[in-house]
Design a protein around this motif. Structure first.
Motif, PDB file in Angstrom:
ATOM      1  N   LEU A  22       0.860  -1.181   0.000  1.00 34.12           N
ATOM      2  CA  LEU A  22       0.000   0.000   0.000  1.00 34.12           C
ATOM      3  C   LEU A  22       0.894   1.229   0.000  1.00 34.12           C
ATOM      4  O   LEU A  22       1.978   1.215   0.590  1.00 34.12           O
ATOM      5  CB  LEU A  22      -0.882   0.029   1.249  1.00 34.12           C
ATOM      6  N   GLY A  23       0.436   2.299  -0.634  1.00 32.24           N
ATOM      7  CA  GLY A  23       1.257   3.502  -0.647  1.00 32.24           C
ATOM      8  C   GLY A  23       0.526   4.705  -1.185  1.00 32.24           C
ATOM      9  O   GLY A  23      -0.666   4.663  -1.487  1.00 32.24           O
ATOM     10  N   GLY A  24       1.285   5.788  -1.307  1.00 31.20           N
ATOM     11  CA  GLY A  24       0.772   7.032  -1.850  1.00 31.20           C
ATOM     12  C   GLY A  24       1.866   7.744  -2.610  1.00 31.20           C
ATOM     13  O   GLY A  24       3.059   7.508  -2.380  1.00 31.20           O
ATOM     14  N   GLN A  25       1.448   8.590  -3.544  1.00 30.95           N
ATOM     15  CA  GLN A  25       2.427   9.360  -4.297  1.00 30.95           C
ATOM     16  C   GLN A  25       1.939  10.788  -4.449  1.00 30.95           C
ATOM     17  O   GLN A  25       0.733  11.042  -4.545  1.00 30.95           O
ATOM     18  CB  GLN A  25       2.725   8.736  -5.652  1.00 30.95           C
ATOM     19  N   TYR A  26       2.884  11.715  -4.437  1.00 30.29           N
ATOM     20  CA  TYR A  26       2.596  13.134  -4.626  1.00 30.29           C
ATOM     21  C   TYR A  26       3.469  13.637  -5.763  1.00 30.29           C
ATOM     22  O   TYR A  26       4.696  13.493  -5.716  1.00 30.29           O
ATOM     23  CB  TYR A  26       2.878  13.925  -3.351  1.00 30.29           C
ATOM     24  N   ARG A  77       6.101  15.470 -14.149  1.00 33.12           N
ATOM     25  CA  ARG A  77       7.085  14.399 -14.315  1.00 33.12           C
ATOM     26  C   ARG A  77       7.786  13.961 -13.028  1.00 33.12           C
ATOM     27  O   ARG A  77       8.308  12.863 -12.971  1.00 33.12           O
ATOM     28  CB  ARG A  77       8.146  14.832 -15.317  1.00 33.12           C
ATOM     29  N   LEU A  78       7.842  14.797 -12.014  1.00 29.39           N
ATOM     30  CA  LEU A  78       8.630  14.498 -10.816  1.00 29.39           C
ATOM     31  C   LEU A  78       7.741  14.416  -9.581  1.00 29.39           C
ATOM     32  O   LEU A  78       6.944  15.319  -9.317  1.00 29.39           O
ATOM     33  CB  LEU A  78       9.706  15.570 -10.605  1.00 29.39           C
ATOM     34  N   GLY A  79       7.918  13.325  -8.817  1.00 27.16           N
ATOM     35  CA  GLY A  79       7.113  13.142  -7.619  1.00 27.16           C
ATOM     36  C   GLY A  79       7.856  12.360  -6.552  1.00 27.16           C
ATOM     37  O   GLY A  79       9.013  11.960  -6.708  1.00 27.16           O
ATOM     38  N   ILE A  80       7.148  12.150  -5.449  1.00 30.43           N
ATOM     39  CA  ILE A  80       7.671  11.380  -4.325  1.00 30.43           C
ATOM     40  C   ILE A  80       6.666  10.271  -4.021  1.00 30.43           C
ATOM     41  O   ILE A  80       5.458  10.465  -4.188  1.00 30.43           O
ATOM     42  CB  ILE A  80       7.917  12.291  -3.102  1.00 30.43           C
ATOM     43  N   VAL A  81       7.169   9.119  -3.615  1.00 33.04           N
ATOM     44  CA  VAL A  81       6.306   7.977  -3.313  1.00 33.04           C
ATOM     45  C   VAL A  81       6.713   7.385  -1.964  1.00 33.04           C
ATOM     46  O   VAL A  81       7.893   7.287  -1.649  1.00 33.04           O
ATOM     47  CB  VAL A  81       6.360   6.919  -4.445  1.00 33.04           C
ATOM     48  N   GLY A  82       5.735   7.044  -1.142  1.00 29.60           N
ATOM     49  CA  GLY A  82       5.967   6.371   0.134  1.00 29.60           C
ATOM     50  C   GLY A  82       5.115   5.122   0.166  1.00 29.60           C
ATOM     51  O   GLY A  82       3.955   5.143  -0.267  1.00 29.60           O
ATOM     52  N   GLU A  83       5.689   4.013   0.647  1.00 29.30           N
ATOM     53  CA  GLU A  83       4.903   2.789   0.647  1.00 29.30           C
ATOM     54  C   GLU A  83       5.365   1.779   1.692  1.00 29.30           C
ATOM     55  O   GLU A  83       6.479   1.848   2.195  1.00 29.30           O
ATOM     56  CB  GLU A  83       4.890   2.150  -0.742  1.00 29.30           C
ATOM     57  N   TRP A  84       4.449   0.873   1.987  1.00 26.64           N
ATOM     58  CA  TRP A  84       4.725  -0.305   2.808  1.00 26.64           C
ATOM     59  C   TRP A  84       4.502  -1.508   1.905  1.00 26.64           C
ATOM     60  O   TRP A  84       3.505  -1.588   1.182  1.00 26.64           O
ATOM     61  CB  TRP A  84       3.779  -0.369   3.997  1.00 26.64           C
ATOM     62  N   GLU A  85       5.448  -2.447   1.924  1.00 22.40           N
ATOM     63  CA  GLU A  85       5.317  -3.669   1.148  1.00 22.40           C
ATOM     64  C   GLU A  85       5.581  -4.872   2.044  1.00 22.40           C
ATOM     65  O   GLU A  85       6.412  -4.801   2.940  1.00 22.40           O
ATOM     66  CB  GLU A  85       6.311  -3.676  -0.022  1.00 22.40           C
ATOM     67  N   TRP A  86       4.872  -5.959   1.772  1.00 18.65           N
ATOM     68  CA  TRP A  86       5.040  -7.216   2.510  1.00 18.65           C
ATOM     69  C   TRP A  86       5.419  -8.290   1.510  1.00 18.65           C
ATOM     70  O   TRP A  86       4.818  -8.423   0.450  1.00 18.65           O
ATOM     71  CB  TRP A  86       3.747  -7.595   3.213  1.00 18.65           C
ATOM     72  N   TYR A  87       6.441  -9.064   1.870  1.00 14.75           N
ATOM     73  CA  TYR A  87       6.958 -10.135   1.018  1.00 14.75           C
ATOM     74  C   TYR A  87       6.897 -11.445   1.785  1.00 14.75           C
ATOM     75  O   TYR A  87       7.326 -11.521   2.927  1.00 14.75           O
ATOM     76  CB  TYR A  87       8.412  -9.842   0.617  1.00 14.75           C
ATOM     77  N   ASP A  88       6.400 -12.493   1.139  1.00 11.96           N
ATOM     78  CA  ASP A  88       6.259 -13.810   1.765  1.00 11.96           C
ATOM     79  C   ASP A  88       7.459 -14.685   1.401  1.00 11.96           C
ATOM     80  O   ASP A  88       7.336 -15.685   0.716  1.00 11.96           O
ATOM     81  CB  ASP A  88       4.956 -14.466   1.285  1.00 11.96           C
ATOM     82  N   ASP A 144       8.839  -7.100   5.913  1.00 11.21           N
ATOM     83  CA  ASP A 144       8.117  -5.839   5.797  1.00 11.21           C
ATOM     84  C   ASP A 144       9.101  -4.771   5.366  1.00 11.21           C
ATOM     85  O   ASP A 144      10.197  -4.670   5.917  1.00 11.21           O
ATOM     86  CB  ASP A 144       7.500  -5.432   7.139  1.00 11.21           C
ATOM     87  N   LEU A 145       8.708  -3.953   4.395  1.00  8.72           N
ATOM     88  CA  LEU A 145       9.565  -2.879   3.909  1.00  8.72           C
ATOM     89  C   LEU A 145       8.785  -1.575   3.900  1.00  8.72           C
ATOM     90  O   LEU A 145       7.731  -1.481   3.264  1.00  8.72           O
ATOM     91  CB  LEU A 145      10.075  -3.193   2.492  1.00  8.72           C
ATOM     92  N   PHE A 146       9.273  -0.576   4.621  1.00 14.52           N
ATOM     93  CA  PHE A 146       8.751   0.781   4.582  1.00 14.52           C
ATOM     94  C   PHE A 146       9.770   1.607   3.818  1.00 14.52           C
ATOM     95  O   PHE A 146      10.959   1.604   4.170  1.00 14.52           O
ATOM     96  CB  PHE A 146       8.569   1.349   5.995  1.00 14.52           C
ATOM     97  N   SER A 147       9.323   2.310   2.756  1.00 15.85           N
ATOM     98  CA  SER A 147      10.279   3.056   1.944  1.00 15.85           C
ATOM     99  C   SER A 147       9.699   4.378   1.459  1.00 15.85           C
ATOM    100  O   SER A 147       8.483   4.576   1.428  1.00 15.85           O
ATOM    101  CB  SER A 147      10.725   2.222   0.738  1.00 15.85           C
ATOM    102  N   ILE A 148      10.606   5.264   1.082  1.00 13.61           N
ATOM    103  CA  ILE A 148      10.271   6.531   0.458  1.00 13.61           C
ATOM    104  C   ILE A 148      11.196   6.686  -0.737  1.00 13.61           C
ATOM    105  O   ILE A 148      12.350   6.249  -0.682  1.00 13.61           O
ATOM    106  CB  ILE A 148      10.391   7.707   1.454  1.00 13.61           C
ATOM    107  N   GLY A 149      10.682   7.261  -1.808  1.00 14.15           N
ATOM    108  CA  GLY A 149      11.517   7.355  -2.989  1.00 14.15           C
ATOM    109  C   GLY A 149      11.095   8.446  -3.943  1.00 14.15           C
ATOM    110  O   GLY A 149      10.070   9.119  -3.752  1.00 14.15           O
ATOM    111  N   ALA A 150      11.893   8.608  -4.979  1.00 17.55           N
ATOM    112  CA  ALA A 150      11.619   9.572  -6.039  1.00 17.55           C
ATOM    113  C   ALA A 150      11.004   8.846  -7.225  1.00 17.55           C
ATOM    114  O   ALA A 150      11.362   7.712  -7.526  1.00 17.55           O
ATOM    115  CB  ALA A 150      12.914  10.251  -6.452  1.00 17.55           C
TER     116      ALA A 150
END
Length: 176
Positions: free
Chosen positions: A140-144, A149-160, A166-172
């Motif tokens: 799940l995440g969100g982006q602004y 063309r340029l934004g920021i994204v934050g998300e939580w990901e779960w891998y089995d 669990d990965l919490f990340s922020i990125g370009a």
């Protein structure tokens, strides 16, 4: 033909290509975050958190559906088993479908569901251990978007991956 005309033609071609890709919905980016690997059963002095990073790219089919691929490095966990130091590093390739809900022109939220092809390598007393596989992932995440063309994204990901990650990340995010 002089160098100025050649450089001008190259820049014009790149500009046209960039606009064509933007109209087709291609994007890419990179993120950094914190991964927690649930693998401390039987391990003492276990450090199951590490800095993680990823590179991703995708295609927005429309404003509500995208497909995304990424390479993720989860970092390393470490501890000791029976007095011997052990560690493990995990990484993998992901492929996911993304459902996007735009809330306005700049901001949207999303959910993703897909698979990860992962690899885990052991170190220390676990040296020589190498395991891989393919499992589910979701997030799940969100982006602004600051510009078109340029934004920021934050998300939580779960891998089995054998043990949950669990990965919490922020990125370009850059739309081509």
């Amino acid at each position: 033909m002089n160098k100025t005309k050649i450089i001008g033609a190259i820049l014009l071609t790149l500009g046209l290509t960039g606009n064509a890709l933007a109209e087709n919905g291609f994007y890419g980016g990179a993120g950094i975050g914190q991964a927690t690997i649930d693998a401390c059963d039987g391990v003492t002095s276990c450090d199951d958190n590490d800095t993680s990073w990823k590179i991703f790219g995708g295609w927005e089919m429309n404003s509500n559906i995208a497909f995304e691929a990424a390479w993720v490095d989860f970092g390393e966990i470490s501890g000791s088993v029976g007095g011997s130091a052990v560690s493990a590093e995990a990484d993998g390739w992901t492929l996911a479908a993304k459902g996007i809900l735009p809330l306005n022109e700049q901001f949207g939220v999303f959910g993703k569901f897909g698979t990860i092809m992962w690899d885990v390598k052991g170190g220390g007393a676990a040296s020589g251990t190498d395991d891989d596989g393919t499992d589910l992932m979701y997030g799940l995440g969100g982006q602004y978007m600051f510009t078109d063309r340029l934004g920021i994204v934050g998300e939580w990901e779960w891998y089995d991956i054998d043990n949950d990650i669990d990965l919490f990340s922020i990125g370009a995010l850059f739309k081509f």
